[in-house]
Scaffold this motif. Sequence first.
Motif, short mmCIF file in Angstrom:
data_model
loop_
_atom_site.label_atom_id
_atom_site.label_comp_id
_atom_site.label_asym_id
_atom_site.label_seq_id
_atom_site.Cartn_x
_atom_site.Cartn_y
_atom_site.Cartn_z
N MET A 185 36.04 93.99 -20.84
CA MET A 185 35.02 94.93 -20.39
C MET A 185 34.92 94.93 -18.87
O MET A 185 34.84 96.00 -18.22
CB MET A 185 33.66 94.55 -20.99
N LEU A 186 34.95 93.74 -18.27
CA LEU A 186 34.84 93.65 -16.82
C LEU A 186 36.05 94.28 -16.14
O LEU A 186 35.91 94.99 -15.13
CB LEU A 186 34.71 92.17 -16.42
N ALA A 187 37.24 94.04 -16.69
CA ALA A 187 38.44 94.67 -16.13
C ALA A 187 38.34 96.19 -16.22
O ALA A 187 38.73 96.91 -15.29
CB ALA A 187 39.68 94.16 -16.87
N ALA A 188 37.81 96.71 -17.34
CA ALA A 188 37.66 98.16 -17.50
C ALA A 188 36.65 98.72 -16.50
O ALA A 188 36.85 99.80 -15.94
CB ALA A 188 37.22 98.48 -18.93
N LEU A 189 35.57 97.99 -16.24
CA LEU A 189 34.58 98.44 -15.26
C LEU A 189 35.18 98.50 -13.86
O LEU A 189 34.95 99.45 -13.10
CB LEU A 189 33.36 97.51 -15.28
N PHE A 190 35.95 97.47 -13.50
CA PHE A 190 36.59 97.46 -12.19
C PHE A 190 37.58 98.62 -12.06
O PHE A 190 37.62 99.32 -11.04
CB PHE A 190 37.33 96.14 -11.97
N ALA A 191 38.39 98.82 -13.12
CA ALA A 191 39.37 99.91 -13.08
C ALA A 191 38.67 101.27 -13.00
O ALA A 191 39.13 102.17 -12.28
CB ALA A 191 40.27 99.84 -14.32
N GLY A 192 37.56 101.41 -13.72
CA GLY A 192 36.81 102.66 -13.67
C GLY A 192 36.28 102.95 -12.28
O GLY A 192 36.34 104.10 -11.79
N TYR A 193 35.77 101.90 -11.61
CA TYR A 193 35.27 102.08 -10.24
C TYR A 193 36.41 102.52 -9.32
O TYR A 193 36.23 103.42 -8.48
CB TYR A 193 34.64 100.79 -9.74
N VAL A 194 37.58 101.89 -9.44
CA VAL A 194 38.71 102.24 -8.58
C VAL A 194 39.13 103.69 -8.80
O VAL A 194 39.41 104.43 -7.84
CB VAL A 194 39.89 101.28 -8.84
N MET A 195 39.15 104.13 -10.05
CA MET A 195 39.51 105.52 -10.35
C MET A 195 38.52 106.49 -9.71
O MET A 195 38.92 107.50 -9.09
CB MET A 195 39.56 105.74 -11.87
N ILE A 196 37.23 106.21 -9.87
CA ILE A 196 36.21 107.09 -9.30
C ILE A 196 36.32 107.12 -7.78
O ILE A 196 36.27 108.20 -7.16
CB ILE A 196 34.80 106.63 -9.74
N TRP A 197 36.50 105.95 -7.16
CA TRP A 197 36.63 105.89 -5.70
C TRP A 197 37.85 106.70 -5.23
O TRP A 197 37.78 107.44 -4.25
CB TRP A 197 36.76 104.44 -5.25
N ALA A 198 38.97 106.53 -5.95
CA ALA A 198 40.20 107.23 -5.55
C ALA A 198 40.04 108.75 -5.67
O ALA A 198 40.52 109.51 -4.82
CB ALA A 198 41.37 106.75 -6.41
N LEU A 199 39.35 109.22 -6.71
CA LEU A 199 39.16 110.66 -6.89
C LEU A 199 38.21 111.23 -5.85
O LEU A 199 38.33 112.40 -5.46
CB LEU A 199 38.63 110.93 -8.30
N MET A 200 37.25 110.40 -5.38
CA MET A 200 36.29 110.86 -4.38
C MET A 200 36.78 110.69 -2.95
O MET A 200 36.20 111.24 -2.02
CB MET A 200 34.97 110.09 -4.56
N ASN A 201 37.85 109.94 -2.76
CA ASN A 201 38.38 109.68 -1.42
C ASN A 201 39.89 109.92 -1.40
O ASN A 201 40.68 109.05 -1.02
CB ASN A 201 38.08 108.24 -1.00
N ARG A 202 40.28 111.13 -1.80
CA ARG A 202 41.71 111.45 -1.88
C ARG A 202 42.39 111.34 -0.51
O ARG A 202 43.58 111.01 -0.42
CB ARG A 202 41.91 112.85 -2.44
#
Length: 434
Positions: A185-202
């Motif tokens: 679960m923690l790995a999924a939360l970290f990965a989700g944050y990275v995805m959101i950050w990458a999409l918001m900071n292309r």
Amino acid sequence: MDILTLSIILVIVLFGLLLSGLWVGFSLMAVALVAMELTRPGLAGAVFATKVWGSLNIWDLTALPMFIWMGEILFRSRLSSDLFRGLAPFTRRLPGGLLHANILGCALFAAVSGSSAATTATVGRMSLPELKARGYDPQLAIGTLAGAGTFGFLIPPSIILIVYGAATEQSIARLFLAGVLPGLMLAALFAGYVMIWALMNRDRMPAPAPAPSWAERWDAIRALGPTVALIVAVIGSIYAGLASPTEAAVIGVVGALLISGLSGGLDMASAKDSITGAAITTCMIAFILAGASFLTVAMGYTSIPRQLAAWIGDQGYSQFALLAALLVFFIVLGFFLDGISIVVLTTSVILPMVMAAGIDPIWFGVFLVLVVEMSQITPPVGFNLFVLQSITGRGIFQIARMALPFFLILVLATAILSIFPEIALWLPNTMLNR
């Protein structure tokens, strides 16, 4: 002497010794000696001899040096570099790209090392130069590594879960099982944050890499094969009931030696260094356990834990209020103590009131480890921060700022685990109650 005055004296002595640079284990012994002399003079010598021997003469602790040695072997072998090379083709097309290799690499290495510092150092030395060369944002690269490096505490075989199990007389096999789903679960939360950050900071992300060829994917699978095989051998033998945690630790060491030897990644000098590193780390933990055991008995003579538990019980806290108070308490301790010290120093005081509140001790072990993970990335004593400082040359507080989003995700994870305790309890209850 009243309880409040005695408590203040002991806190001053403890933090005074820690700030002086005295080793944590010896600081705990010194505080216990002061407590004994102030409350039961003349008994300190006999209690010290009995408890120090008893705290280390525990069969479950025999797994500890073996798992540490396994991590040291992998840390010095080519297996660790193959880990990043194997993950790269499968992550570079995701939002966030190779930053996910940090997270997945830490999760996989944690599953064969059990150490947070070893996980951070090993993956960091491989990934950070590669991410820098490919133009990834250095703040997020270091932040993901600082946060994901804490997986070594939670994902089994976790050294700190072994320490908690030995200190509280809980089943280490159940604790290992309880750590699996929260770790994922923690790995999924970290990965989700990275995805959101990458999409918001292309604009701060490098250009997307081309899709990997089938040849690259096959090479990646072959590179990951030994690591996955070792994870299955160690963790699978425990979950299948074929080996105890101690026996699985031996399997892990033999497997790591075989794989490293066959791959040519471990020479005689590295093998000797791995044994030395494992011995040093094991002795450090043993001193902390011995000091904490002596302090536990000394605190019993002072009656501070009993009165503290009675006071908290009189407040009528609900389970959630108690857990929230403990969360803040452990975060504050994490500013000054390392994770293992927090566990062995507090469990004897905290666990009785936790169980009195109807909280499962296996679940609480996972909760405690999640909170202790936060101490790895909080200054001034965050071990992961020290590791990353040595790798990057950046300041402790600068790295802590980069790790702040992942610290907040850890807080979120503890909240989710508190609301849905079955995340930790479902697997041990399903597999070990059949």
